[in-house]
Design an enzyme around this catalytic site. Structure first.
Site, PDB file in Angstrom:
ATOM      1  N   HIS A 307       0.853  -1.188   0.000  1.00  0.00           N
ATOM      2  CA  HIS A 307       0.000   0.000   0.000  1.00  0.00           C
ATOM      3  C   HIS A 307       0.887   1.235   0.000  1.00  0.00           C
ATOM      4  CE1 HIS A 307      -3.156   2.819   1.142  1.00  0.00           C
ATOM      5  NE2 HIS A 307      -4.001   1.886   0.749  1.00  0.00           N
ATOM      6  N   ASP A 364      -7.969  -5.143  -0.238  1.00  0.00           N
ATOM      7  CA  ASP A 364      -8.441  -6.002  -1.344  1.00  0.00           C
ATOM      8  C   ASP A 364      -8.082  -7.468  -1.158  1.00  0.00           C
ATOM      9  OD1 ASP A 364      -7.591  -3.170  -3.153  1.00  0.00           O
ATOM     10  OD2 ASP A 364      -9.617  -3.980  -3.084  1.00  0.00           O
TER      11      ASP A 364
HETATM   12  C1  SDX Z   1      -6.121   0.211  -3.014  1.00  0.00           C
HETATM   13  O1  SDX Z   1      -4.316   4.640  -1.926  1.00  0.00           O
HETATM   14  C2  SDX Z   1      -5.292   4.061  -1.377  1.00  0.00           C
HETATM   15  O2  SDX Z   1      -5.754   4.443  -0.339  1.00  0.00           O
HETATM   16  C3  SDX Z   1      -5.864   2.893  -2.190  1.00  0.00           C
HETATM   17  C4  SDX Z   1      -6.905   2.051  -1.470  1.00  0.00           C
HETATM   18  C5  SDX Z   1      -8.185   2.814  -1.197  1.00  0.00           C
HETATM   19  O3  SDX Z   1      -8.918   2.464  -0.254  1.00  0.00           O
HETATM   20  O4  SDX Z   1      -8.512   3.707  -2.035  1.00  0.00           O
HETATM   21  O5  SDX Z   1      -6.382   1.586  -0.209  1.00  0.00           O
HETATM   22  C6  SDX Z   1      -7.282   0.837  -2.300  1.00  0.00           C
HETATM   23  O6  SDX Z   1      -5.837   0.590  -4.124  1.00  0.00           O
HETATM   24  C7  SDX Z   1      -5.311  -0.811  -2.281  1.00  0.00           C
HETATM   25  C8  SDX Z   1      -4.087  -1.328  -3.124  1.00  0.00           C
HETATM   26  C9  SDX Z   1      -4.579  -2.415  -4.077  1.00  0.00           C
HETATM   27  N1  SDX Z   1      -3.504  -2.788  -5.002  1.00  0.00           N
HETATM   28  C10 SDX Z   1      -2.887  -3.976  -4.924  1.00  0.00           C
HETATM   29  O7  SDX Z   1      -3.088  -4.804  -4.047  1.00  0.00           O
HETATM   30  C11 SDX Z   1      -1.891  -4.242  -6.065  1.00  0.00           C
HETATM   31  C12 SDX Z   1      -0.576  -4.810  -5.491  1.00  0.00           C
HETATM   32  N2  SDX Z   1       0.095  -3.753  -4.747  1.00  0.00           N
HETATM   33  C13 SDX Z   1       1.003  -2.928  -5.450  1.00  0.00           C
HETATM   34  O8  SDX Z   1       1.027  -2.886  -6.811  1.00  0.00           O
HETATM   35  C14 SDX Z   1       1.560  -1.747  -4.670  1.00  0.00           C
HETATM   36  O9  SDX Z   1       1.823  -2.179  -3.399  1.00  0.00           O
HETATM   37  C15 SDX Z   1       0.723  -0.493  -4.643  1.00  0.00           C
HETATM   38  C16 SDX Z   1       0.338  -0.044  -5.996  1.00  0.00           C
HETATM   39  C17 SDX Z   1      -0.510  -0.702  -3.822  1.00  0.00           C
HETATM   40  C18 SDX Z   1       1.560   0.605  -3.956  1.00  0.00           C
HETATM   41  O10 SDX Z   1       2.616   0.850  -4.803  1.00  0.00           O
HETATM   42  P1  SDX Z   1       3.721   1.983  -4.431  1.00  0.00           P
HETATM   43  O11 SDX Z   1       3.392   2.683  -3.182  1.00  0.00           O
HETATM   44  O12 SDX Z   1       3.930   2.817  -5.660  1.00  0.00           O
HETATM   45  O13 SDX Z   1       4.971   1.116  -4.119  1.00  0.00           O
HETATM   46  P2  SDX Z   1       5.933   0.504  -5.209  1.00  0.00           P
HETATM   47  O14 SDX Z   1       5.155  -0.069  -6.335  1.00  0.00           O
HETATM   48  O15 SDX Z   1       6.965   1.529  -5.515  1.00  0.00           O
HETATM   49  O16 SDX Z   1       6.561  -0.715  -4.390  1.00  0.00           O
HETATM   50  C19 SDX Z   1       7.657  -0.491  -3.485  1.00  0.00           C
HETATM   51  C20 SDX Z   1       8.445  -1.803  -3.548  1.00  0.00           C
HETATM   52  C21 SDX Z   1       8.866  -2.179  -4.967  1.00  0.00           C
HETATM   53  O17 SDX Z   1      10.035  -2.988  -4.866  1.00  0.00           O
HETATM   54  P3  SDX Z   1      11.519  -2.264  -4.992  1.00  0.00           P
HETATM   55  O18 SDX Z   1      11.472  -1.436  -6.272  1.00  0.00           O
HETATM   56  O19 SDX Z   1      11.668  -1.435  -3.754  1.00  0.00           O
HETATM   57  O20 SDX Z   1      12.490  -3.425  -5.069  1.00  0.00           O
HETATM   58  O21 SDX Z   1       7.623  -2.884  -3.091  1.00  0.00           O
HETATM   59  C22 SDX Z   1       7.434  -3.811  -4.171  1.00  0.00           C
HETATM   60  C23 SDX Z   1       7.755  -3.072  -5.450  1.00  0.00           C
HETATM   61  O22 SDX Z   1       8.202  -3.977  -6.453  1.00  0.00           O
HETATM   62  N3  SDX Z   1       6.021  -4.199  -4.136  1.00  0.00           N
HETATM   63  C24 SDX Z   1       5.578  -5.438  -4.343  1.00  0.00           C
HETATM   64  C25 SDX Z   1       4.192  -5.350  -4.163  1.00  0.00           C
HETATM   65  N4  SDX Z   1       3.835  -4.093  -3.870  1.00  0.00           N
HETATM   66  C26 SDX Z   1       4.980  -3.387  -3.857  1.00  0.00           C
HETATM   67  N5  SDX Z   1       6.220  -6.582  -4.648  1.00  0.00           N
HETATM   68  C27 SDX Z   1       5.428  -7.685  -4.799  1.00  0.00           C
HETATM   69  N6  SDX Z   1       4.077  -7.695  -4.647  1.00  0.00           N
HETATM   70  C28 SDX Z   1       3.439  -6.543  -4.327  1.00  0.00           C
HETATM   71  N7  SDX Z   1       2.108  -6.545  -4.167  1.00  0.00           N
END
Ligand code: SDX
Length: 429
Positions: A307, A364
């Protein structure tokens, strides 16, 4: 004396005001930064940038705190109901019984959508994703209520549009489901409450009326409460920026639906179930999929994990996980993907990659398991998220209008070609 931030640029010192919120959050106010320094800030994805000041929802990602208008989400999920939370978010205070009854009655008077709108549904293929249908029909409400287009609308006009939206969105959503399964629509029944009326429109058939089940009503009501608002997330920011151009509320909310649809945002609840089904069908080896999620060369992500703000447990996920067990036990359902989800959570929460990046289950991760237990099909999961988020979007749009916020228009740093003269095509090499 209020705190200041000092910025030193090219040997010159600039003092910037500091803003402190009611929960002691601090921000550097850069409203006049470019005018005073010639510099702008750069923050891709707005990870460090506040777009507004808001009195609607407070969340603390480090502490796993979420409150609507000051009320903890745990108390609202346990003791309130979705229509009361809708009132709280939109009006700012919990209603008296009389106020809530009047609010519910007003909504009941507007649950029908114009008969001509039924033709829109007939034009969609049955395989159309319900989010595409819901977003476009929600926007189309503006064509049936042209007075909503007037930016100089009165408070009464805005209230009427809000009432129409809260009343018609469940109908629009349920009819999108009916279209996807080729069933005739079920018209709203004013004798039912908000959530039961939605379930009736989803599942009643000409041959068999939907029978209200208090377990299902309570579970869905709780899920909708948990999704009702979440400060300046992607889709809410979209609603606010579209509304800031004085676009009407219907199209601002439709834009929120479209932003929510993405699998990184509200589309994640559908992606989670699809992921869990893949893991189950692959033999249930969660370690294999955790390894894939950690592999930078593999596009696979653990959907429902991580998140932008929560760097601790998403408090909503904690509540939903418990509700999962309750609902499946009460309904006598054993969904094997729940066991896989719990195993996946346990492995990930003990894995250095996830611990280091503070990746926890989000709202989710478990919600889809409950939706499926309630008989809601996977491609309707994000529509359910939108149904829950509707009051939050409306409250945030209304706050932006009431604050008379300027049209949203971010700046950029240009990195393209510097100036060059046009060359006729005949002279190009
Ligand atoms: C919602 O914002 C809100 O409030 C949203 C929400 C709401 O109520 O409106 O809470 C609802 O959208 C919840 C999130 C649902 N999405 C997912 O579950 C999809 C999977 N999660 C991700 O794609 C990710 O965690 C995000 C999009 C939610 C957040 O992404 P960020 O903050 O941009 O973080 P990032 O992508 O830069 O990740 C940081 C690191 C990365 O690795 P490094 O580059 O540091 O090596 O964490 C890793 C990412 O690769 N990472 C994951 C991961 N999520 C982040 N690795 C594997 N699996 C994951 N799910």
């Amino acid at each position: 004396m209020s705190e200041k931030a000092e910025l030193i640029l090219e040997g010159k010192s600039f003092q910037l005001p500091v803003v402190v919120g009611s929960e002691n959050e601090k921000a550097i106010d850069i409203t006049n930064l470019r005018q005073e320094t010639g510099y702008i800030t750069l923050d891709s994805g707005y990870k460090n940038t506040g777009a507004t000041s808001s009195a609607i929802t407070f969340l603390d990602g480090e502490e796993g705190i979420l409150r609507y208008r000051g009320y903890p989400i745990e108390q609202l999920a346990e003791r309130s109901n979705f229509l009361e939370v809708t009132y709280l978010l939109v009006k700012g205070e919990l209603p008296t019984k009389e106020q809530l009854d009047a609010f519910a009655e007003k909504i009941k008077m507007h649950t029908l959508i114009h008969e001509d709108m039924k033709r829109f549904y007939e034009a969609y293929p049955t395989y159309a994703h319900p989010m595409g249908v819901v977003a476009s029909i929600t926007c189309s409400l503006s064509t049936f209520y042209p007075k909503s287009l007037n930016p100089n609308r009165s408070k009464d006009q805005v209230d009427l549009t809000i009432t129409r939206l809260l009343a018609k969105f469940p109908t629009i959503a349920a009819w999108a489901y009916k279209n996807s399964v080729g069933h005739p629509v079920a018209y709203p029944k004013n004798s039912l409450g908000y959530v039961d009326n939605f379930l009736h429109m989803m599942f009643s058939l000409p041959s068999q009326e939907y029978e209200v089940d208090p377990v299902i009503t309570s579970a869905l009501d709780k899920l909708l409460i948990l999704h009702a608002d979440h400060e300046q997330n992607c889709s809410t920011s979209t609603v606010r920026i579209v509304g800031s151009s004085q676009a009407n509320l219907y199209s601002s909310i439709a834009s929120g639906c479209i932003a929510l649809w993405g699998p990184l945002h509200g589309g994640a609840n559908q992606a989670v179930i699809e992921m869990l089904d893949v893991i189950r069908n692959d033999g249930g080896d969660v370690m294999k999929f955790v390894a894939k999620a950690k592999d930078k060369d593999d596009p696979f992500r653990l959907m429902g994990f991580g998140h932008r703000v929560y760097k601790n447990f998403d408090p909503r996920a904690r509540i939903i996980k418990k509700a999962c067990d309750d609902v499946l036990n009460k309904l006598g359902i054993h969904d094997p993907v729940l066991d896989i989800a719990k195993k996946l959570e346990e492995v990930a929460l003990n894995d250095e990659y996830f611990v280091e990046r503070k990746l926890y289950p989000n709202v989710d991760f478990y919600s889809g398991i409950i939706y499926r237990a309630l008989g809601i099909p996977v491609d309707m999961f994000t529509v359910m998220f939108a149904l829950g988020r509707l009051p939050g979007w409306i409250a945030q749009w209304q706050e932006m209008i009431d604050h008379k916020e300027p049209i949203g228009r971010p700046r950029q740093i240009y990195t393209g070609a510097t100036t060059r003269d046009y060359v006729n095509i005949a002279e190009r090499g």
